[in-house]
Design a protein around this motif. Structure first.
Motif, short mmCIF file in Angstrom:
data_model
loop_
_atom_site.label_atom_id
_atom_site.label_comp_id
_atom_site.label_asym_id
_atom_site.label_seq_id
_atom_site.Cartn_x
_atom_site.Cartn_y
_atom_site.Cartn_z
N VAL A 1 0.85 -1.19 0.00
CA VAL A 1 0.00 0.00 0.00
C VAL A 1 0.89 1.24 0.00
N LEU A 2 0.93 1.92 -1.13
CA LEU A 2 1.90 2.99 -1.33
C LEU A 2 1.65 4.23 -0.47
N PRO A 3 0.41 4.66 -0.22
CA PRO A 3 0.23 5.86 0.58
C PRO A 3 0.75 5.77 2.02
N THR A 4 0.94 4.58 2.56
CA THR A 4 1.37 4.46 3.96
C THR A 4 2.84 4.12 4.10
N VAL A 5 3.61 4.17 3.01
CA VAL A 5 5.04 3.88 3.08
C VAL A 5 5.78 4.90 2.22
N HIS A 6 7.04 5.18 2.56
CA HIS A 6 7.81 6.08 1.72
C HIS A 6 8.23 5.33 0.45
N PRO A 7 8.02 5.92 -0.72
CA PRO A 7 8.36 5.21 -1.97
C PRO A 7 9.83 4.82 -2.07
N VAL A 8 10.72 5.63 -1.50
CA VAL A 8 12.14 5.29 -1.55
C VAL A 8 12.42 4.05 -0.70
N ALA A 9 11.83 3.99 0.49
CA ALA A 9 12.02 2.81 1.34
C ALA A 9 11.50 1.56 0.64
N LEU A 10 10.34 1.67 0.02
CA LEU A 10 9.79 0.52 -0.70
C LEU A 10 10.65 0.17 -1.91
N GLY A 11 11.15 1.19 -2.61
CA GLY A 11 12.02 0.95 -3.76
C GLY A 11 13.31 0.25 -3.37
N GLN B 1 -4.98 12.17 -2.97
CA GLN B 1 -4.29 12.85 -4.07
C GLN B 1 -2.85 12.41 -4.31
N GLY B 2 -2.24 11.73 -3.35
CA GLY B 2 -0.80 11.53 -3.41
C GLY B 2 -0.30 10.31 -4.15
N PHE B 3 -1.18 9.43 -4.62
CA PHE B 3 -0.71 8.18 -5.22
C PHE B 3 0.14 8.40 -6.48
N PRO B 4 -0.25 9.26 -7.43
CA PRO B 4 0.59 9.44 -8.63
C PRO B 4 2.00 9.92 -8.30
N GLU B 5 2.13 10.88 -7.39
CA GLU B 5 3.46 11.38 -7.03
C GLU B 5 4.31 10.27 -6.42
N ALA B 6 3.70 9.48 -5.53
CA ALA B 6 4.44 8.40 -4.88
C ALA B 6 4.85 7.33 -5.89
N LEU B 7 3.96 7.01 -6.81
CA LEU B 7 4.28 5.99 -7.82
C LEU B 7 5.41 6.46 -8.73
N ASP B 8 5.35 7.72 -9.15
CA ASP B 8 6.41 8.23 -10.03
C ASP B 8 7.77 8.23 -9.33
N LEU B 9 7.81 8.59 -8.06
CA LEU B 9 9.06 8.57 -7.32
C LEU B 9 9.58 7.14 -7.20
N LEU B 10 8.70 6.19 -6.92
CA LEU B 10 9.09 4.79 -6.84
C LEU B 10 9.69 4.30 -8.15
N LEU B 11 9.04 4.62 -9.27
CA LEU B 11 9.53 4.17 -10.57
C LEU B 11 10.88 4.79 -10.91
N GLU C 1 16.76 4.79 -12.09
CA GLU C 1 17.80 5.80 -12.23
C GLU C 1 18.93 5.58 -11.23
N PRO C 2 20.15 6.07 -11.54
CA PRO C 2 21.28 5.89 -10.61
C PRO C 2 21.27 6.85 -9.43
N ARG C 3 20.68 8.02 -9.61
CA ARG C 3 20.58 9.02 -8.55
C ARG C 3 19.19 9.65 -8.61
N VAL C 4 18.63 9.95 -7.46
CA VAL C 4 17.26 10.46 -7.43
C VAL C 4 17.14 11.56 -6.38
N GLY C 5 16.47 12.64 -6.76
CA GLY C 5 16.07 13.69 -5.84
C GLY C 5 14.59 13.96 -6.06
N ALA C 6 13.98 14.74 -5.19
CA ALA C 6 12.55 15.00 -5.33
C ALA C 6 12.24 16.43 -4.92
N ALA C 7 11.26 17.02 -5.61
CA ALA C 7 10.79 18.36 -5.28
C ALA C 7 9.28 18.42 -5.48
#
Length: 344
Positions: free
Chosen positions: A77-87, A126-136, A141-147
C-alpha cells in the motif's frame, strides 16, 4: 497461461494470527511443489481480514524458502510507506532472488492506517501518482532527488541499484492494482500492467483492459509496447477444487462468510466516513459464480473462458477460502496437478 495463488493470511473465526501466517507460508511452499507460477501476498493493518502487515517482508521469507516460483505483493500500500524505502526493498529482493520478485502497489483505502503511519488522508486522496512516479524513478535511475508536494529531498545515490542484476531484467516488475478509470489511466500512462480484483467479473475486467489499451495508445505507446505490457495484467480470483461443484461451493459458503464479516467489520475509516460493506454470504456466492470453483475440468474451463473474454493470461487465485490448513494444501495441489495440465 500463468496461474499463481493469492495469499491473504486470513484469520478465520476461532483461529490465531500465527495459525493464519503459518497457513500463508505453507500455501506458498506447496504452490512451488505443485508447479504453480507465482504466489501473491496481500498486506493489511489492524484487521483479521489479513494478518500480514508487510507483504515485502513475507515475500523476502518466501523467496528464501523457494527456488523457482515468482513472489509478488498484491499489494504493497503505497500511501502508507515512503516510496524510496519501498524501492530499496524491492531492488534488494530483485537482486537477491535472481529477478523472481514482482512489486504490486495500490492506493489502499481511507483506513485508520493513514493516521497511524502519519501519512494523512491527502496521501490517499491525491498523493498516489506522485508516490508511484518517485518509486519508478528509484527503480530505474542511478541518482534520485525530489521536489514534489509530498516528497522533497536532495539528490542521493540509489543503493542497491536494481539494474545491477546480472543477466536479468533491469528492474523488478511493477504492477498496479486498478479499481477505477483513474487508476487504469495511471497504469497505462506509466506503462504498467494492472492487477484486477476478485470482486470483478469477466465483463468488467474486459472493459478495464480495453480502457487500459485506449489510454496506452493516447499516451503514445506503440501497438507492440501495448501488447507486451498488457501481457502482464493479472486477474485475481478464488479457487476451490472438489469432485463436484456443490462440494466446492459448500466448502467456501461454510467458512468464508464468517471470515469476511469479522474481517470487513474491523475496518475503520480515518475520517469517519461511512463505508458500506458487502453482505458476506452474498459475496461468497458471487465469488463462487465468478471463479474456478468446482471440478478440475470446470476450473480449467472457467480460467480458459476468462482468459478468452478478457485477454488476461495471468491469475492470482485465493486458495485458503476453507480456512483449513490441510484443505488449503490439498486445494493448491489439485490446482497444480489436475487443473494446470488441462490448460496446456
Amino acid at each position: 497461461m500463468r496461474v499463481g495463488t493469492f495469499v491473504l493470511a486470513a484469520q478465520f473465526p476461532g483461529q490465531g494470527q500465527g495459525e493464519a501466517l503459518h497457513r500463508a507460508v505453507r500455501t506458498a511452499e506447496v504452490a512451488e511443489e505443485s508447479g504453480l507460477d507465482s504466489v501473491w501476498l496481500a498486506e493489511h493493518h489492524f484487521v483479521p481480514y489479513g494478518v500480514c502487515p508487510s507483504a515485502v517482508t513475507l515475500a523476502a521469507l518466501l523467496l528464501g524458502r523457494t527456488r523457482r516460483i515468482r513472489v509478488g505483493t498484491a499489494v504493497s500500500v503505497l500511501p502508507t510507506v515512503h516510496p524510496v524505502a519501498l524501492g530499496e526493498q524491492a531492488a534488494l529482493l530483485h537482486l537477491t532472488s535472481g529477478g523472481r520478485f514482482t512489486l504490486g502497489v495500490g492506493r489502499g483505502g481511507p483506513w485508520v492506517d493513514l493516521e497511524v503511519f502519519g501519512a494523512g488522508l491527502e496521501a490517499y486522496d491525491q498523493g498516489f501518482p506522485e508516490a508511484l512516479d518517485l518509486l519508478l524513478r528509484w527503480l530505474s535511475e542511478p541518482r534520485v532527488g525530489a521536489a514534489g508536494e509530498r516528497f522533497a529531498f536532495r539528490e542521493v545515490a540509489v543503493v542497491p541499484r536494481a539494474g545491477e542484476l546480472i543477466g536479468g531484467e533491469a528492474s523488478p516488475e511493477v504492477v498496479v492494482a486498478c479499481t477505477s478509470p483513474n487508476s487504469v489511466r495511471l497504469a497505462a500512462e506509466r506503462g504498467l500492467p494492472m492487477l484486477l480484483g476478485m470482486h470483478c467479473g469477466d465483463e468488467e475486467k474486459a472493459e478495464m483492459v480495453a480502457a487500459w489499451r485506449r489510454f496506452a495508445r493516447e499516451a503514445g505507446r506503440t501497438p507492440d509496447e501495448t501488447a507486451r505490457i498488457g501481457a502482464g495484467h493479472v486477474s485475481a480470483g478464488v479457487v476451490q477444487i472438489a469432485d463436484s461443484r456443490a462440494d466446492a461451493a459448500e466448502a467456501l459458503v461454510k467458512a468464508m462468510p464468517g471470515w469476511l464479516k469479522q474481517g470487513l467489520d474491523a475496518h475503520v475509516t480515518v475520517d469517519g466516513r461511512h463505508r458500506s460493506m458487502r453482505d458476506p454470504v452474498a459475496y461468497t456466492e458471487l465469488l463462487c459464480g465468478l471463479h474456478p470453483v468446482g471440478t478440475p475440468r470446470l476450473a480449467a474451463d472457467r480460467l480458459a473462458a476468462t482468459s478468452e473474454r478478457t485477454g488476461i493470461t495471468r491469475f492470482a487465485l485465493l486458495a485458503e477460502g476453507s480456512g483449513d490448513l490441510a484443505a488449503t494444501e490439498e486445494n493448491v495441489r489439485r490446482l497444480g496437478t489436475e487443473v494446470l495440465p488441462r490448460l496446456g
